[in-house]
Design a protein around this motif. Structure first.
Motif, PDB file in Angstrom:
ATOM      1  N   GLU A   1       0.877  -1.173   0.000  1.00  0.00           N
ATOM      2  CA  GLU A   1       0.000   0.000   0.000  1.00  0.00           C
ATOM      3  C   GLU A   1       0.912   1.221   0.000  1.00  0.00           C
ATOM      4  O   GLU A   1       1.855   1.302   0.781  1.00  0.00           O
ATOM      5  CB  GLU A   1      -0.895  -0.009   1.244  1.00  0.00           C
ATOM      6  CG  GLU A   1      -1.905   1.110   1.303  1.00  0.00           C
ATOM      7  CD  GLU A   1      -2.986   1.036   0.224  1.00  0.00           C
ATOM      8  OE1 GLU A   1      -3.590   2.082  -0.063  1.00  0.00           O
ATOM      9  OE2 GLU A   1      -3.232  -0.053  -0.346  1.00  0.00           O
ATOM     10  N   VAL A   2       0.647   2.153  -0.897  1.00  0.00           N
ATOM     11  CA  VAL A   2       1.432   3.388  -0.977  1.00  0.00           C
ATOM     12  C   VAL A   2       0.564   4.518  -0.433  1.00  0.00           C
ATOM     13  O   VAL A   2      -0.527   4.767  -0.941  1.00  0.00           O
ATOM     14  CB  VAL A   2       1.873   3.669  -2.431  1.00  0.00           C
ATOM     15  CG1 VAL A   2       2.608   4.997  -2.526  1.00  0.00           C
ATOM     16  CG2 VAL A   2       2.745   2.538  -2.956  1.00  0.00           C
ATOM     17  N   LYS A   3       1.044   5.154   0.630  1.00  0.00           N
ATOM     18  CA  LYS A   3       0.256   6.195   1.311  1.00  0.00           C
ATOM     19  C   LYS A   3       1.159   7.332   1.757  1.00  0.00           C
ATOM     20  O   LYS A   3       2.313   7.118   2.080  1.00  0.00           O
ATOM     21  CB  LYS A   3      -0.382   5.613   2.589  1.00  0.00           C
ATOM     22  CG  LYS A   3      -1.679   4.890   2.375  1.00  0.00           C
ATOM     23  CD  LYS A   3      -2.834   5.860   2.340  1.00  0.00           C
ATOM     24  CE  LYS A   3      -4.164   5.193   2.189  1.00  0.00           C
ATOM     25  NZ  LYS A   3      -4.649   5.121   0.822  1.00  0.00           N
ATOM     26  N   PRO A   4       0.591   8.546   1.830  1.00  0.00           N
ATOM     27  CA  PRO A   4       1.355   9.617   2.475  1.00  0.00           C
ATOM     28  C   PRO A   4       1.581   9.245   3.943  1.00  0.00           C
ATOM     29  O   PRO A   4       0.691   8.661   4.573  1.00  0.00           O
ATOM     30  CB  PRO A   4       0.445  10.837   2.378  1.00  0.00           C
ATOM     31  CG  PRO A   4      -0.635  10.483   1.430  1.00  0.00           C
ATOM     32  CD  PRO A   4      -0.698   8.978   1.356  1.00  0.00           C
ATOM     33  N   LYS A   5       2.756   9.563   4.454  1.00  0.00           N
ATOM     34  CA  LYS A   5       3.102   9.221   5.833  1.00  0.00           C
ATOM     35  C   LYS A   5       2.040   9.728   6.813  1.00  0.00           C
ATOM     36  O   LYS A   5       1.711   9.056   7.790  1.00  0.00           O
ATOM     37  CB  LYS A   5       4.463   9.825   6.154  1.00  0.00           C
ATOM     38  CG  LYS A   5       5.047   9.370   7.459  1.00  0.00           C
ATOM     39  CD  LYS A   5       6.486   9.859   7.521  1.00  0.00           C
ATOM     40  CE  LYS A   5       7.044   9.832   8.901  1.00  0.00           C
ATOM     41  NZ  LYS A   5       8.404  10.390   8.894  1.00  0.00           N
ATOM     42  N   SER A   6       1.488  10.905   6.521  1.00  0.00           N
ATOM     43  CA  SER A   6       0.493  11.512   7.419  1.00  0.00           C
ATOM     44  C   SER A   6      -0.728  10.622   7.603  1.00  0.00           C
ATOM     45  O   SER A   6      -1.400  10.692   8.629  1.00  0.00           O
ATOM     46  CB  SER A   6       0.059  12.876   6.882  1.00  0.00           C
ATOM     47  OG  SER A   6      -0.551  12.720   5.616  1.00  0.00           O
ATOM     48  N   GLN A   7      -1.007   9.759   6.621  1.00  0.00           N
ATOM     49  CA  GLN A   7      -2.195   8.887   6.710  1.00  0.00           C
ATOM     50  C   GLN A   7      -1.882   7.528   7.334  1.00  0.00           C
ATOM     51  O   GLN A   7      -2.761   6.682   7.448  1.00  0.00           O
ATOM     52  CB  GLN A   7      -2.807   8.690   5.324  1.00  0.00           C
ATOM     53  CG  GLN A   7      -3.440   9.945   4.777  1.00  0.00           C
ATOM     54  CD  GLN A   7      -4.047   9.714   3.403  1.00  0.00           C
ATOM     55  OE1 GLN A   7      -4.409   8.606   3.043  1.00  0.00           O
ATOM     56  NE2 GLN A   7      -4.166  10.793   2.639  1.00  0.00           N
TER      57      GLN A   7
ATOM     58  N   LEU B   1       4.212   1.639   2.152  1.00  0.00           N
ATOM     59  CA  LEU B   1       5.323   2.499   1.762  1.00  0.00           C
ATOM     60  C   LEU B   1       4.859   3.951   1.764  1.00  0.00           C
ATOM     61  O   LEU B   1       3.770   4.264   1.293  1.00  0.00           O
ATOM     62  CB  LEU B   1       5.838   2.130   0.376  1.00  0.00           C
ATOM     63  CG  LEU B   1       6.412   0.723   0.204  1.00  0.00           C
ATOM     64  CD1 LEU B   1       6.961   0.556  -1.213  1.00  0.00           C
ATOM     65  CD2 LEU B   1       7.486   0.430   1.227  1.00  0.00           C
ATOM     66  N   THR B   2       5.708   4.819   2.296  1.00  0.00           N
ATOM     67  CA  THR B   2       5.425   6.258   2.336  1.00  0.00           C
ATOM     68  C   THR B   2       6.527   6.989   1.578  1.00  0.00           C
ATOM     69  O   THR B   2       7.454   6.362   1.052  1.00  0.00           O
ATOM     70  CB  THR B   2       5.408   6.776   3.785  1.00  0.00           C
ATOM     71  OG1 THR B   2       6.730   6.683   4.315  1.00  0.00           O
ATOM     72  CG2 THR B   2       4.429   5.990   4.651  1.00  0.00           C
ATOM     73  N   GLU B   3       6.453   8.307   1.557  1.00  0.00           N
ATOM     74  CA  GLU B   3       7.498   9.102   0.916  1.00  0.00           C
ATOM     75  C   GLU B   3       8.869   8.808   1.522  1.00  0.00           C
ATOM     76  O   GLU B   3       9.891   8.905   0.850  1.00  0.00           O
ATOM     77  CB  GLU B   3       7.183  10.601   0.979  1.00  0.00           C
ATOM     78  CG  GLU B   3       6.950  11.168   2.357  1.00  0.00           C
ATOM     79  CD  GLU B   3       5.500  11.067   2.833  1.00  0.00           C
ATOM     80  OE1 GLU B   3       5.132  11.855   3.713  1.00  0.00           O
ATOM     81  OE2 GLU B   3       4.736  10.201   2.338  1.00  0.00           O
ATOM     82  N   ASP B   4       8.915   8.390   2.794  1.00  0.00           N
ATOM     83  CA  ASP B   4      10.191   8.050   3.432  1.00  0.00           C
ATOM     84  C   ASP B   4      10.865   6.879   2.718  1.00  0.00           C
ATOM     85  O   ASP B   4      12.073   6.864   2.539  1.00  0.00           O
ATOM     86  CB  ASP B   4       9.994   7.668   4.905  1.00  0.00           C
ATOM     87  CG  ASP B   4       9.684   8.875   5.774  1.00  0.00           C
ATOM     88  OD1 ASP B   4       9.616  10.000   5.235  1.00  0.00           O
ATOM     89  OD2 ASP B   4       9.504   8.680   6.983  1.00  0.00           O
ATOM     90  N   ASN B   5      10.070   5.866   2.328  1.00  0.00           N
ATOM     91  CA  ASN B   5      10.627   4.700   1.644  1.00  0.00           C
ATOM     92  C   ASN B   5      10.883   4.991   0.171  1.00  0.00           C
ATOM     93  O   ASN B   5      11.843   4.514  -0.400  1.00  0.00           O
ATOM     94  CB  ASN B   5       9.662   3.510   1.701  1.00  0.00           C
ATOM     95  CG  ASN B   5       9.110   3.263   3.075  1.00  0.00           C
ATOM     96  OD1 ASN B   5       7.993   3.674   3.367  1.00  0.00           O
ATOM     97  ND2 ASN B   5       9.868   2.596   3.921  1.00  0.00           N
ATOM     98  N   LEU B   6       9.971   5.747  -0.443  1.00  0.00           N
ATOM     99  CA  LEU B   6      10.005   5.919  -1.894  1.00  0.00           C
ATOM    100  C   LEU B   6      10.971   6.992  -2.362  1.00  0.00           C
ATOM    101  O   LEU B   6      11.429   6.966  -3.481  1.00  0.00           O
ATOM    102  CB  LEU B   6       8.595   6.244  -2.408  1.00  0.00           C
ATOM    103  CG  LEU B   6       7.605   5.097  -2.280  1.00  0.00           C
ATOM    104  CD1 LEU B   6       6.193   5.596  -2.505  1.00  0.00           C
ATOM    105  CD2 LEU B   6       7.930   4.003  -3.266  1.00  0.00           C
ATOM    106  N   PHE B   7      11.253   7.964  -1.505  1.00  0.00           N
ATOM    107  CA  PHE B   7      12.070   9.089  -1.951  1.00  0.00           C
ATOM    108  C   PHE B   7      13.364   9.230  -1.166  1.00  0.00           C
ATOM    109  O   PHE B   7      14.098  10.165  -1.340  1.00  0.00           O
ATOM    110  CB  PHE B   7      11.275  10.394  -1.863  1.00  0.00           C
ATOM    111  CG  PHE B   7      10.054  10.385  -2.740  1.00  0.00           C
ATOM    112  CD1 PHE B   7      10.148  10.593  -4.104  1.00  0.00           C
ATOM    113  CD2 PHE B   7       8.806  10.135  -2.201  1.00  0.00           C
ATOM    114  CE1 PHE B   7       9.033  10.563  -4.920  1.00  0.00           C
ATOM    115  CE2 PHE B   7       7.673  10.105  -3.010  1.00  0.00           C
ATOM    116  CZ  PHE B   7       7.786  10.322  -4.368  1.00  0.00           C
TER     117      PHE B   7
END
Length: 153
Positions: free
Chosen positions: A86-92, A139-145
């Motif tokens: 699941e790809v989500k913004p960290k905030s969610q 996965l969040t922006e931390d993992n993806l970016f």
């Protein structure tokens, strides 16, 4: 976000499902699609093809959760593993703070409902993965970016 589109895999043989319906709903999702498509350790993948039934804590009824990605990966040791991603913004991905006042804003209410719903979906996905010998990951922006994240070449 308003970043949406249809991704055309460069390696369609790796894509399991209808590659004409491979839609992304965020830059994060598109970035992960490119990773799956181009990374040689990813043997097969699909987007929104796996359905997980879950009971919504909002209405108590069974709903269908379309997990963002199903990915089959070959590890360095040659073993194969399957992930639901699941790809989500960290905030969610964090439980919202309780409201500070008795009057709850619409946005706070939406945030709380989304959290309850997502938690139920993710728990159902974890159970399905446990039954099948798969792994569930968010996965969040931390993992993806990040520098050591999924998008490294």
């Amino acid at each position: 976000s308003s970043y949406k589109g249809c991704y055309q895999p460069r390696n369609p043989k790796k894509y399991k499902g209808d590659s004409n319906t491979c839609f992304y709903r965020s830059l994060r999702e598109r970035k992960f699609m490119v990773f799956c498509d181009e990374n040689s350790s990813v043997l097969e993948w699909s987007s929104e093809e796996v359905v997980v039934p879950y009971v919504s804590p909002i209405d108590g009824r069974v709903h269908r959760y379309f997990v963002d990605f199903w990915v089959k990966v070959e590890s360095k040791d040659g073993s194969k593993r399957i992930y639901l991603i699941e790809v989500k913004p960290k905030s969610q991905t964090r439980k919202p703070n309780p409201p500070k006042t008795k009057r709850v804003s619409k946005s706070k209410l939406t945030e709380m409902r989304n959290w309850m719903s997502n938690s139920a979906k993710w728990e159902a996905a974890r159970e399905m993965c446990s039954d099948k010998g798969w792994e569930f990951k968010i996965l969040t922006e931390d993992n993806l970016f990040s520098k050591n994240g999924a998008n490294d070449e």
